[in-house]
Design a protein around this motif. Sequence first.
Motif, PDB file in Angstrom:
ATOM      1  N   CYS A 222       0.945  -1.255  -0.271  1.00  0.00           N
ATOM      2  CA  CYS A 222      -0.028   0.066   0.034  1.00  0.00           C
ATOM      3  C   CYS A 222       0.830   1.270   0.030  1.00  0.00           C
ATOM      4  O   CYS A 222       1.697   1.585   0.915  1.00  0.00           O
TER       5      CYS A 222
ATOM      6  N   SER B  70     -15.254   5.329   5.377  1.00  0.00           N
ATOM      7  CA  SER B  70     -14.672   4.337   4.097  1.00  0.00           C
ATOM      8  C   SER B  70     -13.242   4.223   4.052  1.00  0.00           C
ATOM      9  O   SER B  70     -12.754   5.541   4.101  1.00  0.00           O
TER      10      SER B  70
ATOM     11  N   THR C 228     -15.661  -0.351   5.090  1.00  0.00           N
ATOM     12  CA  THR C 228     -16.376   0.568   5.605  1.00  0.00           C
ATOM     13  C   THR C 228     -17.039   0.371   7.094  1.00  0.00           C
ATOM     14  O   THR C 228     -17.440  -0.839   7.173  1.00  0.00           O
TER      15      THR C 228
ATOM     16  N   VAL D 289      -6.483   1.751  -6.629  1.00  0.00           N
ATOM     17  CA  VAL D 289      -7.438   1.341  -5.198  1.00  0.00           C
ATOM     18  C   VAL D 289      -7.713  -0.174  -5.695  1.00  0.00           C
ATOM     19  O   VAL D 289      -8.381  -0.510  -6.670  1.00  0.00           O
TER      20      VAL D 289
ATOM     21  N   TYR E   5      -9.702   3.306   1.904  1.00  0.00           N
ATOM     22  CA  TYR E   5      -9.397   3.060   0.471  1.00  0.00           C
ATOM     23  C   TYR E   5      -8.081   2.770   0.093  1.00  0.00           C
ATOM     24  O   TYR E   5      -7.401   3.640   0.705  1.00  0.00           O
TER      25      TYR E   5
ATOM     26  N   SER F 274     -12.958  13.533   2.185  1.00  0.00           N
ATOM     27  CA  SER F 274     -11.899  12.690   2.171  1.00  0.00           C
ATOM     28  C   SER F 274     -10.583  13.163   2.439  1.00  0.00           C
ATOM     29  O   SER F 274     -10.469  14.571   2.591  1.00  0.00           O
TER      30      SER F 274
ATOM     31  N   ALA G  81      -4.469   1.984  -1.988  1.00  0.00           N
ATOM     32  CA  ALA G  81      -4.082   1.836  -3.248  1.00  0.00           C
ATOM     33  C   ALA G  81      -2.476   1.905  -3.026  1.00  0.00           C
ATOM     34  O   ALA G  81      -1.771   1.977  -2.210  1.00  0.00           O
TER      35      ALA G  81
ATOM     36  N   ASP H  83      -8.524  -2.402  -2.576  1.00  0.00           N
ATOM     37  CA  ASP H  83      -9.205  -2.777  -1.558  1.00  0.00           C
ATOM     38  C   ASP H  83      -9.844  -1.817  -0.581  1.00  0.00           C
ATOM     39  O   ASP H  83      -9.326  -0.539  -0.709  1.00  0.00           O
ATOM     40  N   SER H  84     -11.026  -2.082   0.022  1.00  0.00           N
ATOM     41  CA  SER H  84     -11.597  -1.022   0.655  1.00  0.00           C
ATOM     42  C   SER H  84     -12.439  -1.519   1.808  1.00  0.00           C
ATOM     43  O   SER H  84     -12.759  -2.815   1.962  1.00  0.00           O
TER      44      SER H  84
END
Length: 412
Positions: free
Chosen positions: A330, A365, A380, A375, A367, A341, A369, A377-378
């Motif tokens: 990442c 959320s 919430t 990106v 994210y 954001s 990347a 994977d994420s």
Amino acid sequence: MSNHHISELLNRLDGFINKYYTNLVIRGGIYLLLLLSALYIFINALENWFYFSTQTRTWLFYSFWVLAVGSLSYFVLLPLLKRWHILPRMSYFEAAERIGKHFPDINDKIYNILQLNSMQGVSDAQAALIAAGISQKCNQIKPFPILQGINLSKNKKYAKYLIVPLAVIGITYLFFPTWVEAPAERLWHHNTNYQRPLPFRIKILNPSLEVFSKTPFTLKVALEGEAFPKHLYLNYGEHTFLMQQINASTFAYTFSYLDRDIDFQLTDKHRFTSGSYHLKVLPKALLSNIQMQVVPPAYTQLKPYQLSDIQNVNIVYGSRIHLDIEATNCDRLDIIKDSISQQVATQNNQLFVFSDTIYSDSKYSLYAANNRAGVTDSTTFAITLIPDQYPSIEVQSMQDSTEASMLFFAGK
């Protein structure tokens, strides 16, 4: 007088020996060219037909040069070094025997002269007789042209055999140059992997040979040309897999959950094998672990606590949360809180930290990347507040049954 005759004889013998080795060098050079040209034709023809592997071509390449150097040393360098007196060479007695084979009339005379000259410990009378004998025999052999015992022009009969291999190479190069150049180039660059030209063209239908890590990838291939195989196989690692035939000229194969780059080839398993293709595996940014520490307001007198399951969290109003987010591959971690954001700070390549104070119900959320895959994977999670209520008192009054003027109170 005898010393003069001996010196003259030895000079003539040295000339014979030098010419003998010169003849060996010339004949050895012809043998060397014959051997190497024939070997060159043979190896080139084999490589042109079979398209050997790099290991076989390497073996042929070094075998050719070992044989070439060995033949050069034996046929040319060895007699040349003897002619130059660098290595031990033919003795005068051996030269006398060889001369006697060419001139029978003086078959033993030179040998006898050398024997007489080598006699030691004789009396003066005997020495005089020996000197007279040497002078007589030297005069007898003087008319014979012993150097002509070796005819260098006889090597022409060997040289004519060179015409055949050289003509084969020359004619082939003139009319079919690739038959000479292509195998020679592959043998010279023996460590390079060459593949036999295919009678059909291979077209990779995928937009690119890239796939995310741990993700299946379906390779699609189309064959173009007048003739192509009914079955197509894929060489991957040490195994060969049959590709699925979609139609007469289109084939597919699915790689399952790759975690590293691979090289593969396409083949009909008989005669034709393609060059090597490289499938690049792009690392995915993954969220591996999230820990939340909740610090309630001081006036609540609640102790901080840790949460591992953060899908739906209930916390006290005004609590402060600290997130420790572990991620792999990442480069950037973004967090969106209620449509706002911001980028999460990182402590190292694997750990990201985020803190916030909660005054309302919120939705977060995350994210993950990286620069190569974007990106990938994420997650919430939601935080619900436990409201902070105003202080209240509940009081109940009760009258004494025996004394009307007395009241009792209970409450909390």
